[in-house]
Write a protein that holds these residues in place. Structure first.
Motif, PDB file in Angstrom:
ATOM      1  N   UNK A   1       5.207   5.046   1.193  1.00  0.00           N
ATOM      2  CA  UNK A   1       3.824   4.910   1.654  1.00  0.00           C
ATOM      3  C   UNK A   1       3.589   5.668   2.955  1.00  0.00           C
ATOM      4  N   UNK A   2       4.579   5.657   3.830  1.00  0.00           N
ATOM      5  CA  UNK A   2       4.449   6.429   5.069  1.00  0.00           C
ATOM      6  C   UNK A   2       4.357   7.912   4.766  1.00  0.00           C
ATOM      7  N   UNK A   3       5.149   8.364   3.802  1.00  0.00           N
ATOM      8  CA  UNK A   3       5.075   9.766   3.410  1.00  0.00           C
ATOM      9  C   UNK A   3       3.730  10.113   2.804  1.00  0.00           C
ATOM     10  N   UNK A   4       3.200   9.214   1.973  1.00  0.00           N
ATOM     11  CA  UNK A   4       1.904   9.470   1.354  1.00  0.00           C
ATOM     12  C   UNK A   4       0.787   9.476   2.388  1.00  0.00           C
ATOM     13  N   UNK A   5       0.942   8.713   3.466  1.00  0.00           N
ATOM     14  CA  UNK A   5      -0.110   8.663   4.480  1.00  0.00           C
ATOM     15  C   UNK A   5      -0.336  10.024   5.124  1.00  0.00           C
ATOM     16  N   UNK A   6       0.679  10.871   5.087  1.00  0.00           N
ATOM     17  CA  UNK A   6       0.533  12.210   5.660  1.00  0.00           C
ATOM     18  C   UNK A   6      -0.412  13.079   4.841  1.00  0.00           C
ATOM     19  N   UNK A   7      -0.687  12.678   3.607  1.00  0.00           N
ATOM     20  CA  UNK A   7      -1.583  13.461   2.750  1.00  0.00           C
ATOM     21  C   UNK A   7      -3.028  12.981   2.835  1.00  0.00           C
ATOM     22  N   UNK A   8      -3.254  11.848   3.494  1.00  0.00           N
ATOM     23  CA  UNK A   8      -4.610  11.314   3.628  1.00  0.00           C
ATOM     24  C   UNK A   8      -5.311  12.038   4.774  1.00  0.00           C
ATOM     25  N   UNK A   9      -6.494  12.561   4.549  1.00  0.00           N
ATOM     26  CA  UNK A   9      -7.215  13.256   5.619  1.00  0.00           C
ATOM     27  C   UNK A   9      -7.268  12.430   6.898  1.00  0.00           C
ATOM     28  N   UNK A  10      -7.146  13.119   8.039  1.00  0.00           N
ATOM     29  CA  UNK A  10      -7.013  12.438   9.326  1.00  0.00           C
ATOM     30  C   UNK A  10      -8.217  11.575   9.676  1.00  0.00           C
ATOM     31  N   UNK A  11      -9.387  11.889   9.149  1.00  0.00           N
ATOM     32  CA  UNK A  11     -10.572  11.128   9.523  1.00  0.00           C
ATOM     33  C   UNK A  11     -10.741   9.841   8.733  1.00  0.00           C
ATOM     34  N   UNK A  12      -9.773   9.528   7.834  1.00  0.00           N
ATOM     35  CA  UNK A  12      -9.842   8.293   7.075  1.00  0.00           C
ATOM     36  C   UNK A  12      -8.889   7.295   7.704  1.00  0.00           C
ATOM     37  N   UNK A  13      -9.377   6.127   8.150  1.00  0.00           N
ATOM     38  CA  UNK A  13      -8.491   5.164   8.806  1.00  0.00           C
ATOM     39  C   UNK A  13      -7.424   4.647   7.849  1.00  0.00           C
ATOM     40  N   UNK A  14      -6.215   4.490   8.373  1.00  0.00           N
ATOM     41  CA  UNK A  14      -5.098   3.959   7.602  1.00  0.00           C
ATOM     42  C   UNK A  14      -4.983   2.469   7.929  1.00  0.00           C
ATOM     43  N   UNK A  15      -5.580   1.632   7.078  1.00  0.00           N
ATOM     44  CA  UNK A  15      -5.626   0.208   7.359  1.00  0.00           C
ATOM     45  C   UNK A  15      -4.368  -0.452   6.780  1.00  0.00           C
TER      46      UNK A  15
END
Length: 246
Positions: free
Chosen positions: A230-244
Motif C-alpha cells: 500500500x505504501x508503494x501504491x501511494x506513490x502512484x496517487x497524484x500528490x493533490x489527493x489526500x492519503x487518508x
C-alpha cells in the motif's frame, strides 16, 4: 474453423428444446465447490459432478460445455461471499479491507488462487467485485491502466501470500510436524551451519530473527507485506489527493 460458443454468461440456463432441466448452473457450481474444498481442484471432473448430482455425464453438458466453464461457475460462486463489501472513500483503507477479504475467501477455498490468477471470470458476482475494487480509486485521478496495475499488484501479493500459507499447511500435514517442532528439528542442524562460516547473513537470521518463531507469524507477515504494498501504491496517487490512512 468453427466459431467458439458464446460465453456461458450469455447463454440461457434452459435451452429452447428438450425437457426442462432438473438442476441449475448454481447446483453444478455448488457441487464442484464442495468437492474442490474437500479434495482439491483435481477431484473436480464432469463425471464426479454428474455422480454427485445423480445424473448421467451426458446430461451435464446441458449446463456446461466443458470443464473450464465449471471453473468459471465455481469462481463466481465463491465471489458471492464478498458481495457485502463496500467502499468508504478512503482508497487505502478500502484496498486493505479488500486484501483481507480476498485472503479469507482464498483460505476457505484453497483452489481459488490458482484459478483466479488466470483469465478473469465475468460472472455476476465476479463483475460486482471488479466494479467494487475499481471504485476504491474514485477521486484519486488515476488512469484506467494505473488502476488495473495497482489492483493486479495488490491481489498478486494476496494470492502469493495465501499460496505460502497453504504450502505451510500442506507441509504440516505431510511431515506431521508443527512449525515449532520443525524449528526444533532444524535447530539441531543450526550449529553446523553457523560454524561453517560460509553463510554469515543466514547465520544472522538464525540468531536474530523473531518472526519465524511467532505464533501469529503468518498474520504478521501478511500485515507487514500489505503495508509495504500500500505504501508503494501511494506513490502512484497524484500528490493533490489526500492519503487518508486508517
Amino acid at each position: 474453423m468453427d466459431q467458439p460458443a458464446p460465453v456461458i454468461w450469455m447463454r440461457p440456463e434452459q435451452g429452447a428444446r428438450g425437457p426442462k432441466a432438473t438442476y441449475r448452473r448454481d447446483d453444478v457450481a455448488a457441487v464442484a465447490v464442495r468437492v474442490a474444498d474437500a479434495e482439491g481442484i483435481d477431484a473436480v471432473s464432469m463425471r464426479r459432478i454428474a455422480t454427485e448430482l445423480g445424473v448421467g455425464v451426458a446430461s451435464l453438458y446441458r449446463y456446461v460445455l466443458r470443464k473450464d466453464e465449471v471453473h468459471e461457475l465455481m469462481t463466481d460462486a465463491v465471489m458471492a461471499e464478498l458481495a457485502g463489501a463496500r467502499t468508504t472513500g478512503d482508497w487505502r483503507a478500502d484496498l486493505r479491507r479488500f486484501a483481507h477479504l480476498l485472503r479469507e475467501v482464498s483460505l476457505r477455498h484453497p483452489w481459488l488462487p490458482a484459478l483466479a490468477a488466470g483469465r478473469l471470470t465475468h460472472g455476476p458476482y465476479s463483475l460486482r467485485w471488479t466494479e467494487l475494487t475499481l471504485a476504491a480509486f474514485d477521486g484519486t485521478g488515476l488512469g484506467t491502466d494505473d488502476m488495473l496495475l495497482a489492483l493486479g499488484t495488490l491481489f498478486s501479493f494476496v494470492r502469493g501470500h495465501v499460496q505460502a500459507e497453504l504450502a505451510e499447511q500442506e507441509a504440516i500435514r505431510r511431515s506431521g510436524l508443527s512449525n515449532d517442532e520443525w524449528l526444533t528439528q532444524q535447530g539441531e542442524y543450526g550449529p553446523a551451519i553457523m560454524n561453517n562460516g560460509a553463510y554469515p547473513r543466514f547465520t544472522r537470521v538464525m540468531i536474530e530473527a523473531e518472526t519465524p518463531h511467532a505464533a501469529d507469524r503468518l498474520q504478521q507477515a501478511f500485515e507487514s507485506g500489505l503495508d509495504r504494498v500500500l505504501t508503494g501504491l501511494s506513490a502512484t496517487i497524484p500528490e493533490d489527493v489526500p492519503d487518508k490512512k486508517p
